[in-house]
Design an enzyme around this catalytic site. Structure first.
Site, PDB file in Angstrom:
ATOM      1  N   CYS A   1       0.805  -1.230   0.000  1.00 12.49           N
ATOM      2  CA  CYS A   1       0.000   0.000   0.000  1.00 12.49           C
ATOM      3  C   CYS A   1       0.841   1.284   0.000  1.00 12.49           C
ATOM      4  CB  CYS A   1      -0.966  -0.012   1.176  1.00 12.49           C
ATOM      5  SG  CYS A   1      -0.267  -0.581   2.716  1.00 12.49           S
ATOM      6  N   HIS A  54      -2.155   6.739   4.069  1.00  6.73           N
ATOM      7  CA  HIS A  54      -0.740   6.682   4.455  1.00  6.73           C
ATOM      8  C   HIS A  54      -0.051   7.971   3.998  1.00  6.73           C
ATOM      9  CE1 HIS A  54      -1.404   2.670   5.631  1.00  6.73           C
ATOM     10  NE2 HIS A  54      -0.760   2.003   4.693  1.00  6.73           N
TER      11      HIS A  54
END
Ligand code: NAP
Length: 374
Positions: A152, A248
């Protein structure tokens, strides 16, 4: 692009449908113009139960009505399903994905197990669609294959580096991540470990960030037997888990092989549409790398949903006293970094004729199926 009538949807399975990424897949695929989920698969804990009971629904959008009453199946391959999305825990993904590929399915995986194998494509459609050729090296008897989506945090980093590497050459990059709780799946990190805290360790994450971008940004050599020459970038990563639900954030410093000005870097990002642009893939977004001018952006809560979660947000580009430039980067970990990324990758596989039985749609898919974002 001209909108066309939907001809026929492709039946798909979702492996690991009850988890954090699996739920995102359920949410995206039940309204997808090309795909129709016909099997929701998970562990023995969920098998035999209605999906609405087996999955503890975590998304703000409601569970698709068509999913809620479906009975969750185990993960054994099912005949007649040529495309399987895998959001399985890595402790089981390896063997289950091989079983589906062995049965003739194309498996598009979020799991780490097969990513770095020489014969497995690791692909972000905007970056390296040609790497799908590696799937030719897989010798599954019934023509199945495994293709993979990167980690990710890797996806955001690789998308931001790609236009800079193409224009100026990136010789080294240092990345410090602040990663969301949902990156650890559900229930993930115990709340008492994470509230009022940041944890400076995510198992295996730094190694993935230091290797996967090199394969993604590598060059495909195809002289009979395809292989990828990894990009020659020196990468260093330090990863942290923080008390953010999704998104993130990363602080990135880069050294370039050729000098580039502030405006040239911004123009490389804004002009980047990626190698898969123009294929009419429903989940593709215009401008996958978007720059925020504000001095305090990007932020997870404010920017993770850019482009429906499929665009990466960059900001605060400034000179770095140690490297050349530094900037902030944000990507939605369960959308662009996982489920949305694999849906886009599966669309690419259909468009390129990699899905058995969909060859008739195959390269014609982009002409005959309705592009969602046309
Ligand atoms: P998760 O919430 O823990 O979900 C794991 C899924 O795997 C569940 O559906 C679970 O089913 C299933 N599963 C577990 N053990 C199984 C078994 N023995 N047999 C069959 N199914 C089993 O994890 P996640 O965050 O969604 O991650 C899924 C995969 O995507 C992982 O490989 C992860 O590394 C990768 N990934 C995650 C992210 C992210 O941001 N979360 C991003 C990129 C990649 P039950 O509900 O029945 O237990």
């Amino acid at each position: 692009m001209e909108r066309k009538r939907i001809v026929k949807k492709i039946p798909v399975a979702i492996l690991g449908a009850t988890g954090a990424v699996g739920q995102r897949l359920v949410s995206l695929l039940f309204s997808h113009p090309w795909f129709e989920p016909v099997a929701l698969c998970a562990s023995g804990r969920s098998e035999g139960r209605p999906y609405a009971e087996a999955a503890r629904w975590l998304l703000p959008s409601p569970m698709p009505a068509a999913a809620s009453g479906m009975t969750v199946r185990g993960c054994a391959p099912l005949p007649g399903i040529a495309l399987a999305f895998s959001a399985l825990d890595s402790s089981v993904a390896g063997g289950v994905e091989e079983a589906w590929a062995g049965d003739g399915a194309l498996v598009v995986s979020n799991a780490r197990n097969h990513r770095m194998r020489d014969d497995v494509p690791l692909v972000v459609p905007e970056i390296n669609p040609s790497h799908l050729a590696l799937a030719r090296l897989q010798a599954w008897p019934r023509g199945g294959a495994i293709v993979t989506n990167p980690n990710c945090s890797t996806i955001g980093l690789a998308l931001a580096l790609k236009p800079l590497h193409d224009r100026f050459g990136v010789s080294s990059a240092q990345v410090v991540t602040l990663q969301a709780a949902s990156g650890a799946g559900y229930p993930g990190v115990p709340s008492l470990d994470l509230l009022d805290n940041a944890v400076p360790f995510i198992e295996g994450e730094e190694e993935k960030l230091e290797t996967e971008p090199l394969k993604l940004l590598g060059t495909l050599r195809d002289e009979g037997r395809p292989r990828v020459d990894f990009a020659g970038i020196r990468l260093g990563a330090a990863c942290h888990r923080v008390a953010v639900s999704d998104g993130h954030l990363a602080a990135v410093s880069i050294k370039l092989a050729r000098p580039a000005g502030h405006g040239e870097i911004l123009s490389a990002w804004s002009g980047f549409s990626g190698e898969s642009a123009g294929l009419g893939l429903p989940s593709a977004v215009e401008s996958p790398v978007r720059y925020r001018d504000e001095e305090d952006r990007p932020q997870p809560r404010l920017d993770r949903d850019a482009g429906g979660g499929m665009a990466v947000s960059a900001g605060r580009l400034r000179p770095c006293p140690i490297m050349d430039w530094k900037f902030e980067l944000l990507s939605h970990n369960t959308v662009r970094g996982a489920a949305g990324g694999t849906v886009l990758l599966a669309e690419l596989c259909v468009a390129k004729g990699y899905v058995r039985g969909a060859e008739a749609l195959g390269t014609a898919a982009t002409r005959e199926l309705e592009p969602a974002l046309a």
